[in-house]
Design an enzyme around this catalytic site. Structure first.
Site, PDB file in Angstrom:
ATOM      1  CB  ALA A 201       1.796  -0.221   6.087  1.00 14.15           C
TER       2      ALA A 201
ATOM      3  CG  ASN B 158       8.493  -2.181  -0.249  1.00 17.55           C
ATOM      4  OD1 ASN B 158       8.019  -2.347   0.878  1.00 17.55           O
ATOM      5  ND2 ASN B 158       9.058  -1.043  -0.619  1.00 17.55           N
TER       6      ASN B 158
ATOM      7  CE1 TYR C  64       9.243   4.893   2.440  1.00 17.94           C
ATOM      8  CE2 TYR C  64       7.769   6.785   2.490  1.00 17.94           C
ATOM      9  CZ  TYR C  64       8.223   5.605   3.040  1.00 17.94           C
ATOM     10  OH  TYR C  64       7.664   5.129   4.194  1.00 17.94           O
TER      11      TYR C  64
ATOM     12  CD  GLU D 149      10.865  -8.063   4.841  1.00 20.67           C
ATOM     13  OE1 GLU D 149      11.156  -9.220   5.266  1.00 20.67           O
ATOM     14  OE2 GLU D 149      10.490  -7.147   5.592  1.00 20.67           O
TER      15      GLU D 149
ATOM     16  CG  HIS E 191       5.681  -2.798   9.761  1.00 21.62           C
ATOM     17  ND1 HIS E 191       7.005  -3.197   9.785  1.00 21.62           N
ATOM     18  CD2 HIS E 191       5.634  -1.750   8.880  1.00 21.62           C
ATOM     19  CE1 HIS E 191       7.712  -2.402   8.987  1.00 21.62           C
ATOM     20  NE2 HIS E 191       6.904  -1.519   8.418  1.00 21.62           N
TER      21      HIS E 191
ATOM     22  N   PRO F 237       0.788  -1.224   0.000  1.00 19.33           N
ATOM     23  CG  PRO F 237      -0.174  -1.157   2.099  1.00 19.33           C
ATOM     24  CD  PRO F 237       0.503  -2.085   1.156  1.00 19.33           C
ATOM     25  CG  ASN F 238      -0.227   4.334   1.350  1.00 20.58           C
ATOM     26  OD1 ASN F 238      -1.209   4.895   0.861  1.00 20.58           O
ATOM     27  ND2 ASN F 238      -0.260   3.749   2.533  1.00 20.58           N
TER      28      ASN F 238
ATOM     29  NE  ARG G 181      10.564   5.685   8.169  1.00 27.40           N
ATOM     30  CZ  ARG G 181       9.610   5.552   7.238  1.00 27.40           C
ATOM     31  NH1 ARG G 181       9.715   4.643   6.276  1.00 27.40           N
ATOM     32  NH2 ARG G 181       8.547   6.328   7.284  1.00 27.40           N
TER      33      ARG G 181
ATOM     34  NE  ARG H  63       7.654   3.818   9.653  1.00 26.24           N
ATOM     35  CZ  ARG H  63       6.517   3.983   8.963  1.00 26.24           C
ATOM     36  NH1 ARG H  63       6.109   3.040   8.128  1.00 26.24           N
ATOM     37  NH2 ARG H  63       5.797   5.080   9.078  1.00 26.24           N
TER      38      ARG H  63
ATOM     39  CG  ASP I  52      -0.329 -17.649   7.491  1.00 27.67           C
ATOM     40  OD1 ASP I  52       0.719 -17.884   8.125  1.00 27.67           O
ATOM     41  OD2 ASP I  52      -1.439 -17.488   8.041  1.00 27.67           O
TER      42      ASP I  52
ATOM     43  NE  ARG J 202       0.779  13.879  -1.586  1.00 33.60           N
ATOM     44  CZ  ARG J 202       0.423  14.217  -2.815  1.00 33.60           C
ATOM     45  NH1 ARG J 202       1.340  14.335  -3.763  1.00 33.60           N
ATOM     46  NH2 ARG J 202      -0.836  14.443  -3.122  1.00 33.60           N
TER      47      ARG J 202
ATOM     48  CG  HIS K 229      11.457  -2.736   4.088  1.00 36.63           C
ATOM     49  ND1 HIS K 229      10.090  -2.681   3.976  1.00 36.63           N
ATOM     50  CD2 HIS K 229      11.754  -3.941   4.631  1.00 36.63           C
ATOM     51  CE1 HIS K 229       9.585  -3.792   4.465  1.00 36.63           C
ATOM     52  NE2 HIS K 229      10.564  -4.581   4.856  1.00 36.63           N
ATOM     53  CB  ILE K 230      12.370   2.505  -0.369  1.00 40.46           C
ATOM     54  CG1 ILE K 230      11.711   1.737  -1.521  1.00 40.46           C
ATOM     55  CG2 ILE K 230      13.096   3.749  -0.880  1.00 40.46           C
ATOM     56  CD1 ILE K 230      10.494   2.452  -2.121  1.00 40.46           C
ATOM     57  CB  SER K 231      12.852   4.080   4.455  1.00 40.22           C
ATOM     58  OG  SER K 231      11.885   3.196   5.003  1.00 40.22           O
TER      59      SER K 231
HETATM   60  O1  CA2 Z   1      10.758   1.687   3.276  1.00 41.56           O
HETATM   61  C1  CA2 Z   1       9.868   1.030   2.718  1.00 41.56           C
HETATM   62  O2  CA2 Z   1       9.975   0.637   1.558  1.00 41.56           O
HETATM   63  C2  CA2 Z   1       8.569   0.732   3.452  1.00 41.56           C
HETATM   64  O3  CA2 Z   1       8.182  -0.597   3.123  1.00 41.56           O
HETATM   65  C3  CA2 Z   1       7.553   1.728   2.945  1.00 41.56           C
HETATM   66  C4  CA2 Z   1       6.217   1.681   3.672  1.00 41.56           C
HETATM   67  C5  CA2 Z   1       6.394   1.698   5.173  1.00 41.56           C
HETATM   68  O4  CA2 Z   1       5.146   1.504   5.817  1.00 41.56           O
HETATM   69  C6  CA2 Z   1       7.368   0.635   5.637  1.00 41.56           C
HETATM   70  O5  CA2 Z   1       7.520   0.742   7.038  1.00 41.56           O
HETATM   71  C7  CA2 Z   1       8.719   0.811   4.969  1.00 41.56           C
HETATM   72  C8  CA2 Z   1       5.348   2.866   3.268  1.00 41.56           C
HETATM   73  C9  CA2 Z   1       5.106   2.964   1.799  1.00 41.56           C
HETATM   74  C10 CA2 Z   1       4.513   4.294   1.526  1.00 41.56           C
HETATM   75  O6  CA2 Z   1       5.048   4.758   0.325  1.00 41.56           O
HETATM   76  C11 CA2 Z   1       4.996   6.080   0.086  1.00 41.56           C
HETATM   77  C12 CA2 Z   1       5.755   6.529  -0.949  1.00 41.56           C
HETATM   78  C13 CA2 Z   1       5.781   7.855  -1.248  1.00 41.56           C
HETATM   79  C14 CA2 Z   1       5.015   8.739  -0.515  1.00 41.56           C
HETATM   80  C15 CA2 Z   1       4.244   8.284   0.522  1.00 41.56           C
HETATM   81  C16 CA2 Z   1       4.223   6.939   0.828  1.00 41.56           C
END
Ligand code: CA2
Length: 149
Positions: free
Chosen positions: A77, A74, A23, A98, A80, A10-11, A107, A111, A87, A18, A100-102
């Site tokens: 959210a 990836n 990111y 797996e 977590h 998601p997102n 953080r 997370r 499963d 954003r 994660h960009i960040s």
């Molecule tokens: O660091 C990552 O790739 C995460 O998987 C990104 C998730 C976050 O919940 C994880 O803890 C770490 C959030 C993805 C939201 O992506 C956005 C990208 C641009 C702007 C806003 C949200």
């Protein structure tokens, strides 16, 4: 030639639009183009998906059980929160990386735990969108050398 899945939670459709300080500036379309280029250089086919709905990600993992050789995911959210995605991944026999960009460990503490890491063969965090490329390379290596990969 094997089929690789790159799955995004998601997102991540907002990537590059954003929160670039967290990111980066690349959009998900940029990431997809880079992944397609690399997969083809490595001689693999690629399915690249993003969804804000948990069940769609689970359905793609089930699809990968039928025709996929490896998964780069990836889960965003859902990382977590989702025992359901864990499963589903536990029913998949190929390599799972797996991404994660960040750097999730730098953080908020919520997370720091990942359900998906209980299944992943490797975890990449904090390397920006380059993590996807590294994940694809690792899956390709593991497919070539399943025992030692
Ligand atoms: O660091 C990552 O790739 C995460 O998987 C990104 C998730 C976050 O919940 C994880 O803890 C770490 C959030 C993805 C939201 O992506 C956005 C990208 C641009 C702007 C806003 C949200």
């Amino acid at each position: 030639m094997s089929l690789l899945y790159v799955l995004n939670g998601p997102n991540l459709n907002l990537l590059g639009k954003r929160q670039p300080h967290i990111y980066g500036h690349e959009t998900l379309a940029d990431v997809e183009a880079d992944c397609r280029k690399l997969a083809s250089e490595l001689g693999h086919e690629l399915r690249f998906h993003q969804s804000n709905r948990e069940y769609e990600i689970i359905d793609w993992i089930h699809e990968a059980r039928e025709d996929g050789a490896g998964i780069v995911i990836n889960p965003a959210a859902f990382t977590h929160t989702s025992v359901a995605i864990l499963d589903a991944l536990n029913t998949f026999e190929g390599p799972v990386i797996e991404i994660h960009i960040s750097n999730v460990h730098k953080r908020e503490s919520f997370r720091h735990h990942s359900f998906v890491s209980h299944r992943a063969d490797g975890v990449i965090a904090g390397l920006g969108t380059e993590g996807y490329q590294l994940g694809i390379r690792r899956v390709a290596t593991m497919l070539k050398t399943p025992k030692n990969g």
